[in-house]
Scaffold this active site. Sequence first.
Site, mmCIF file in Angstrom:
data_model
loop_
_atom_site.group_PDB
_atom_site.id
_atom_site.type_symbol
_atom_site.label_atom_id
_atom_site.label_comp_id
_atom_site.label_asym_id
_atom_site.label_seq_id
_atom_site.Cartn_x
_atom_site.Cartn_y
_atom_site.Cartn_z
ATOM 1 N N CYS A 111 0.800 -1.235 0.000
ATOM 2 C CA CYS A 111 0.000 0.000 0.000
ATOM 3 C C CYS A 111 0.829 1.280 0.000
ATOM 4 O O CYS A 111 0.720 2.075 -0.933
ATOM 5 C CB CYS A 111 -0.963 -0.008 1.180
ATOM 6 S SG CYS A 111 -2.298 -1.185 0.919
HETATM 7 P P1 NAD Z 1 -4.773 -8.826 -3.810
HETATM 8 O O1 NAD Z 1 -3.855 -8.761 -4.953
HETATM 9 O O2 NAD Z 1 -4.373 -9.536 -2.551
HETATM 10 O O3 NAD Z 1 -6.167 -9.505 -4.283
HETATM 11 C C1 NAD Z 1 -6.819 -9.199 -5.477
HETATM 12 C C2 NAD Z 1 -7.654 -10.416 -5.893
HETATM 13 O O4 NAD Z 1 -8.434 -10.056 -7.044
HETATM 14 C C3 NAD Z 1 -6.819 -11.627 -6.306
HETATM 15 O O5 NAD Z 1 -7.246 -12.772 -5.560
HETATM 16 C C4 NAD Z 1 -7.113 -11.790 -7.804
HETATM 17 O O6 NAD Z 1 -7.130 -13.142 -8.230
HETATM 18 C C5 NAD Z 1 -8.498 -11.163 -7.909
HETATM 19 N N1 NAD Z 1 -8.869 -10.701 -9.250
HETATM 20 C C6 NAD Z 1 -8.098 -10.009 -10.141
HETATM 21 N N2 NAD Z 1 -8.829 -9.712 -11.231
HETATM 22 C C7 NAD Z 1 -10.073 -10.197 -11.030
HETATM 23 C C8 NAD Z 1 -11.283 -10.180 -11.794
HETATM 24 N N3 NAD Z 1 -11.349 -9.598 -12.994
HETATM 25 N N4 NAD Z 1 -12.384 -10.773 -11.272
HETATM 26 C C9 NAD Z 1 -12.324 -11.376 -10.058
HETATM 27 N N5 NAD Z 1 -11.221 -11.408 -9.283
HETATM 28 C C10 NAD Z 1 -10.110 -10.830 -9.764
HETATM 29 O O7 NAD Z 1 -5.179 -7.324 -3.500
HETATM 30 P P2 NAD Z 1 -5.430 -6.653 -2.050
HETATM 31 O O8 NAD Z 1 -4.155 -6.513 -1.304
HETATM 32 O O9 NAD Z 1 -6.590 -7.328 -1.394
HETATM 33 O O10 NAD Z 1 -5.830 -5.171 -2.520
HETATM 34 C C11 NAD Z 1 -7.046 -4.893 -3.181
HETATM 35 C C12 NAD Z 1 -7.238 -3.392 -3.212
HETATM 36 O O11 NAD Z 1 -7.413 -2.899 -1.879
HETATM 37 C C13 NAD Z 1 -6.062 -2.604 -3.805
HETATM 38 O O12 NAD Z 1 -6.555 -1.504 -4.519
HETATM 39 C C14 NAD Z 1 -5.318 -2.132 -2.588
HETATM 40 O O13 NAD Z 1 -4.606 -0.944 -2.813
HETATM 41 C C15 NAD Z 1 -6.451 -1.887 -1.607
HETATM 42 N N6 NAD Z 1 -6.059 -1.973 -0.207
HETATM 43 C C16 NAD Z 1 -5.232 -2.978 0.197
HETATM 44 C C17 NAD Z 1 -4.878 -3.080 1.545
HETATM 45 C C18 NAD Z 1 -3.940 -4.146 2.015
HETATM 46 O O14 NAD Z 1 -3.477 -4.061 3.152
HETATM 47 N N7 NAD Z 1 -3.658 -5.176 1.210
HETATM 48 C C19 NAD Z 1 -5.379 -2.147 2.479
HETATM 49 C C20 NAD Z 1 -6.235 -1.149 2.032
HETATM 50 C C21 NAD Z 1 -6.574 -1.079 0.675
#
Ligand code: NAD
Length: 434
Positions: free
Chosen positions: A272
Site C-alpha cells: 500500500c
Molecule cells: P490482492 O492482490 O491480494 O487480491 C486481489 C484479488 O483479485 C486476487 O485474488 C485476484 O485473483 C483477484 N482478481 C483479479 N482480477 C479479477 C477479476 N477480474 N475478477 C475477479 N477477481 C479478480 O489485492 P489486495 O491486497 O486485497 O488489494 C485490493 C485493493 O485494496 C487494492 O486496490 C489495494 O490498494 C487496496 N487496499 C489494500 C490493503 C492491504 O493491506 N492489502 C489495504 C487497504 C486497501
Amino acid sequence: MRVTVVGSGYVGTTLAACLADAGHDVTAVDIDPDVVAALNEGRAAIHEPGLDALLERHVGGRLRATTSYDGLPDTDVTFLAIGTPSNADGSIDLDGLLAAAETTGEALSELGPDDRHLVVVKSTITPPGVADVRDAVAAGAGSAADRVDFATNPEFLREGSAVDDFRNPDKVVFGTDSDWATERLEALYAPLIGAGDGDDPVPIVRTDPETAMMIKYANNAFLAAKISLANDLGNACKAFGLDAYEVMDAVGLDDRIGERFLRSGVGWGGSCFPKDVDALRAAARSAGYEPPLLDATVAVNDRQPERLLALLDDHVDVAGERVAVLGLAFKPGTDDTRNSRAIPVIEGLLERGATVVGYDPVATATMRDRFPDVEYADSAAAALTGAVGALVVTDWDEFAALDDAFDAMADPVVVDGRRIVDRREGITYEGLTW
Ligand code: NAD
C-alpha cells in the site's frame, strides 16, 4: 443484505468473512480457481490472523465462493476489491479493476426493471481514476445502468491485523453519488461498526466518491511521510551518536504529534504505502502539481536499506561470506513480501557477492518466488549458523529473543533495522538509527 465481493485477496477475503460474520449473505468472486477452491474449503489463500476461523464458521452457510459473476443480479451490493498495482512510472494500473468493473456491469445488465443495485469500489484508486471505473460499470450494464448506483468505500485495514482493523475502524468513509447509496452502505455497516471495542460510535464520513479516495491517499501519504521524517531525524541522531528512540519517545508525548509511526528503521514497504504514494505523486504531476514533500518521503525511504548495508560494511567484508537476513515479510504478522525492505537488502548483499540465507516464520515461499537462488533456513538459528553478519529487517517478536542463537556465528555482527533484538552483549550490535 445479499452481498457480492469481487476479488478475494487480503481486502476482499477479510471483507467477505467479516460481512458474513455480521449476518450478511456473502458470495466471494475471484478469477483464480485455486483461491475459490481454498475459500470453499474454509481457508484463505493468504495468511491473515483470525481469517481462517471466520471462514470455517461461515463457509457452507452464509458465505461461498465462485469464479462466476452470474449471481450478481440476485444480490443487493457488489464490492470491487481488485488489486490496483503500479505501472513502471509509478502511476496506478487500473486494467484489472476496469476489467472486473466492466464484467460486473455486464452481469448487472440482467437486473430486473424494479431492481436497484449498488457497486462499491473498495480498491484504492486515485481521484481522477474514479470516473473511469464508474464509466466501465455503466458501459457493461448498458441499458440497466440507470438502476446501478456507484460508490467508493476506501479501506484502511492493515495486513497482519486485517480482521481486527476491519471490525474496529477509526472511521468509515462513504463516497456516494446518491442518498440511496449512502443509506445502503449505512445499513450494510450498521451491524459491523456497532461491534467496535469502544463505547464511542465509529465516525462515518459521507462525501463524494472522488473525495473519499483522496482521503485514503492523504491518509497513507501522511503516515508514510511521518515514518520518513522519523527516519530522516533518526539518521541525523545516528550521525550525532544519539538514540533516535529516546528522542522520538519524548517527541511523541506531544499530543499534536502522537506516539505512533515514529519508529525509525529500515523503512516502510508492503502493497500500500509505496504504491499509493507513487500513484498520488504521478496523479498530482499529471494534474499539474509537483509534490516535493511526497517526493522526499519516497527518497528517504529508498535510502534506508542501503544505510543498513553500509553499517554491515563498516564491520565486515561480506564478499563470498554467508549473511543472514532475518525477516522477509514487509512487516510482522503477514506473509506479504510486496515491496518488503528485504528485497533491496537481499539485492544489495548479492551485489556485494555475499551468500544470502533468508529466514521468515511465514513469508519464505513468496520470497523464494522472487529470489529462487537464495538459501532459505527453517529457523533464525539455522540462518545464523556460519554467517559473518545478520541483518534484521522485519520486527517479528521471535527476533527479540535470539540470545544463544548469535553464538552460532564465529564473530557475531548484528545490524538491527527494527530495534527488536534484545541481546546486545557479547556481539557487535549496530542499530540503524540508535
Ligand atoms: P490482492 O492482490 O491480494 O487480491 C486481489 C484479488 O483479485 C486476487 O485474488 C485476484 O485473483 C483477484 N482478481 C483479479 N482480477 C479479477 C477479476 N477480474 N475478477 C475477479 N477477481 C479478480 O489485492 P489486495 O491486497 O486485497 O488489494 C485490493 C485493493 O485494496 C487494492 O486496490 C489495494 O490498494 C487496496 N487496499 C489494500 C490493503 C492491504 O493491506 N492489502 C489495504 C487497504 C486497501
